[in-house]
Design an enzyme around this catalytic site. Structure first.
Site, PDB file in Angstrom:
ATOM      1  N   LYS A 118       0.873  -1.178   0.000  1.00 21.55           N
ATOM      2  CA  LYS A 118       0.000   0.000   0.000  1.00 21.55           C
ATOM      3  C   LYS A 118       0.905   1.221   0.000  1.00 21.55           C
ATOM      4  CE  LYS A 118      -4.419   0.660   0.028  1.00 21.55           C
ATOM      5  NZ  LYS A 118      -5.495  -0.258  -0.399  1.00 21.55           N
ATOM      6  N   ASP A 158      -6.797   4.012  -4.782  1.00 16.42           N
ATOM      7  CA  ASP A 158      -7.500   3.794  -3.517  1.00 16.42           C
ATOM      8  C   ASP A 158      -8.213   5.128  -3.249  1.00 16.42           C
ATOM      9  OD1 ASP A 158      -7.578   1.741  -1.102  1.00 16.42           O
ATOM     10  OD2 ASP A 158      -7.342   3.694  -0.179  1.00 16.42           O
ATOM     11  N   GLY A 230     -20.559   6.785   1.576  1.00 18.91           N
ATOM     12  CA  GLY A 230     -19.623   7.247   0.571  1.00 18.91           C
ATOM     13  C   GLY A 230     -20.321   7.522  -0.747  1.00 18.91           C
ATOM     14  N   GLY A 232     -17.901   7.676  -3.685  1.00 21.19           N
ATOM     15  CA  GLY A 232     -16.748   7.585  -4.592  1.00 21.19           C
ATOM     16  C   GLY A 232     -16.838   6.373  -5.505  1.00 21.19           C
ATOM     17  N   VAL A 234     -16.004   3.214  -5.232  1.00 17.27           N
ATOM     18  CA  VAL A 234     -16.509   1.946  -4.703  1.00 17.27           C
ATOM     19  C   VAL A 234     -18.027   2.015  -4.509  1.00 17.27           C
ATOM     20  CG1 VAL A 234     -16.377   0.364  -2.748  1.00 17.27           C
ATOM     21  CG2 VAL A 234     -14.285   1.383  -3.665  1.00 17.27           C
ATOM     22  N   ALA A 235     -18.497   3.116  -3.904  1.00 17.22           N
ATOM     23  CA  ALA A 235     -19.936   3.304  -3.680  1.00 17.22           C
ATOM     24  C   ALA A 235     -20.676   3.302  -5.024  1.00 17.22           C
ATOM     25  CB  ALA A 235     -20.183   4.615  -2.939  1.00 17.22           C
ATOM     26  N   TRP A 236     -20.068   3.917  -6.023  1.00 19.26           N
ATOM     27  CA  TRP A 236     -20.659   3.998  -7.365  1.00 19.26           C
ATOM     28  C   TRP A 236     -20.892   2.612  -7.967  1.00 19.26           C
ATOM     29  CZ3 TRP A 236     -17.613   2.748 -11.832  1.00 19.26           C
ATOM     30  CH2 TRP A 236     -18.254   2.980 -13.058  1.00 19.26           C
TER      31      TRP A 236
HETATM   32  O1  2IT Z   1      -7.912  -1.806  -1.186  1.00 20.93           O
HETATM   33  C1  2IT Z   1      -7.753  -2.290  -2.330  1.00 20.93           C
HETATM   34  O2  2IT Z   1      -7.838  -3.499  -2.525  1.00 20.93           O
HETATM   35  C2  2IT Z   1      -7.461  -1.384  -3.422  1.00 20.93           C
HETATM   36  N1  2IT Z   1      -7.388  -0.189  -3.198  1.00 20.93           N
HETATM   37  C3  2IT Z   1      -7.200  -1.908  -4.815  1.00 20.93           C
HETATM   38  C4  2IT Z   1      -5.783  -2.309  -4.953  1.00 20.93           C
HETATM   39  C5  2IT Z   1      -5.378  -2.741  -6.340  1.00 20.93           C
HETATM   40  O3  2IT Z   1      -4.175  -3.009  -6.501  1.00 20.93           O
HETATM   41  O4  2IT Z   1      -6.210  -2.803  -7.250  1.00 20.93           O
END
Ligand code: 2IT
Length: 441
Positions: A118, A158, A230, A232, A234-236
């Site tokens: 990360k 992310d 949210g 963003g 992910v929520a979308w």
């Molecule tokens: O938390 C996650 O799994 C992501 N932000 C995606 C990470 C990725 O390498 O696609």
């Protein structure tokens, strides 16, 4: 845990993430003396390495700005480092260590060969212009490029990093590395190596996982009311797939409050979420201003105040507290699938489990995002693009396999499934075994 806390004082999120996993695996670990002998736990909880760097850039007023950048390469036992970049004012080593740790187990669950990592920066995208975002991304990559590569470490997006940011980062990487492989970042644009469905994948995967969970107890998504936090990326994706599968999304939220949508979110509203994210305003009230007849905004309220059957946290870690869990139950909620990483506080999770509210953890539910990144890497390595159908089929297959692993390792003597335990044990066993087989390094 005591030793770890003494070594890393004040790193609350990191210690919280480790504690959850260790509690889940204790029993299994004690049945494997070979893990103990090789000190697998002591090795697994520490990142392989952390890069920290200064990022200096110039804002639109001509003022010099300095931020901190990081890449935490957590574990490479099952493949090259893989995980997103987070741009958020609260980014710290503790936050990225918790995310890298979680990513290691999540990536193991995907069935694909990816280690965990990360990264990110305390750069705050709120209120920034596109030009400022570009200059920041370029300055960030000036340092990051030396740490990554298509066979070493493959970042993605992310919180605060979407396809626009990945574009700026990729452009600068190619310039610096003189390397034109398309596979050093995932979440790319469709014209330059991106995979169809990667933008949707985290939300879609979460809904496929939810479907399997409901199926196990004889229920379906049809007609169910869903509250999403949210607005963003992910929520979308979650809102889009939930609606497509016949559920009604009755809430989305932001740091400013919640939008209640009694009749369910529409396609037009789902499209508008993308504009809200791209605006960098970080305000969900914009949805109510745009659709005043259908959306009611309540300031400073969370999504968990809106009555629902299923709660989907899709925003940030620790966003759902014990009080929120109690309120959800009181309003009739019977299922919570955590889509954000560590979205629920530990006492909220215990409350769900003790009250027979179906619960599954982020590392299982949201793994469709990184899994589709893995599929993007495969397409890049083959110099091919798959169709939407092909990617969706594979995503379906992966989410089903993740659900099966949770069931295999998390089924309790009474027949109920502890998805937290199941996900943690399945991820742990794979990484631990891989580390053991590769010796003391
Ligand atoms: O938390 C996650 O799994 C992501 N932000 C995606 C990470 C990725 O390498 O696609």
């Amino acid at each position: 845990m005591q030793r770890l806390a003494a070594k890393h004082p004040g790193e609350a999120e990191y210690l919280q993430a480790v504690q959850e996993v260790l509690e889940s695996i204790e029993e299994v670990y004690n049945r494997h003396p070979e893990f103990e002998k090789a000190k697998i736990i002591e090795r697994m909880v520490e990142p392989d390495r952390i890069f920290t760097f200064r990022v200096t850039w110039v804002d639109d007023r001509g003022e010099v700005q300095t931020n901190l950048g990081y890449r935490v390469q957590f574990n490479s036992a099952i493949g090259p480092y893989k995980g997103g970049l987070r741009f958020h004012r609260a980014v710290s080593p503790s936050m990225l260590k918790f995310l890298g740790f979680e990513q290691t187990f999540k990536n193991a669950l995907t069935t694909l060969p990816m280690g965990g990592a990360k990264g990110g920066s305390d750069f705050d995208p709120v209120g920034k212009s596109d030009d400022e975002i570009m200059r920041f991304c370029q300055a960030f990559m000036l340092e990051l490029w030396q740490c990554i590569g298509p066979d070493q470490d493959i970042p993605a997006g992310d919180v605060g990093v979407g396809s626009r940011e990945i574009g700026f980062l990729n452009g600068m990487y190619q310039k610096l590395a003189r390397e034109y492989h398309t596979g050093v970042l995932t979440g790319k644009g469709m014209a330059w190596g991106g995979s169809i469905l990667r933008p949707e994948a985290t939300g879609y995967g979460a809904l496929y996982f939810t479907q399997h969970m409901l199926d196990k107890v004889g229920k379906t998504l049809q007609g169910k009311h869903i509250a999403i936090s949210g607005f963003g990326n992910v929520a979308w994706g979650a809102a889009k797939k939930a609606t497509e599968l016949g559920a009604k999304v009755v809430a989305i939220s932001g740091p400013d409050g919640v939008c209640e949508i009694k009749d369910g979110i529409t396609g037009e509203m789902i499209d508008y979420m993308l504009l809200m994210r791209a605006s960098n305003r970080n305000r969900v009230q914009d949805m109510a201003d745009r659709f005043p007849d259908k959306v009611v905004f309540a300031a400073d309220k969370k999504a968990w105040t809106v009555p629902c059957d299923i709660a989907l946290p899709c925003a940030f870690q620790n966003e759902l507290s014990l009080d929120d869990a109690k309120q959800l139950k009181q309003n009739g909620c019977w299922c919570c699938c955590e889509v954000s990483n560590m979205g629920c506080q530990p006492d909220a999770i215990h409350f769900f489990l003790n009250n027979h509210i179906l619960f599954a953890p982020g590392k299982a539910v949201n793994a469709g995002g990184v899994a589709t990144s893995g599929l993007e890497m495969t397409q890049n390595a083959q110099h091919l693009n798959w169709t939407a159908q092909e990617v969706d089929n594979r995503l379906h297959h992966i989410m089903k396999a993740i659900h099966e692993q949770c069931v295999a390792h998390g089924t309790l003597p009474d027949g109920n499934i502890d998805y937290v335990k199941g996900a943690n044990i399945a991820g742990f066993m794979k990484v631990a075994q891989a580390m053991l087989e590769q010796g003391t390094i």
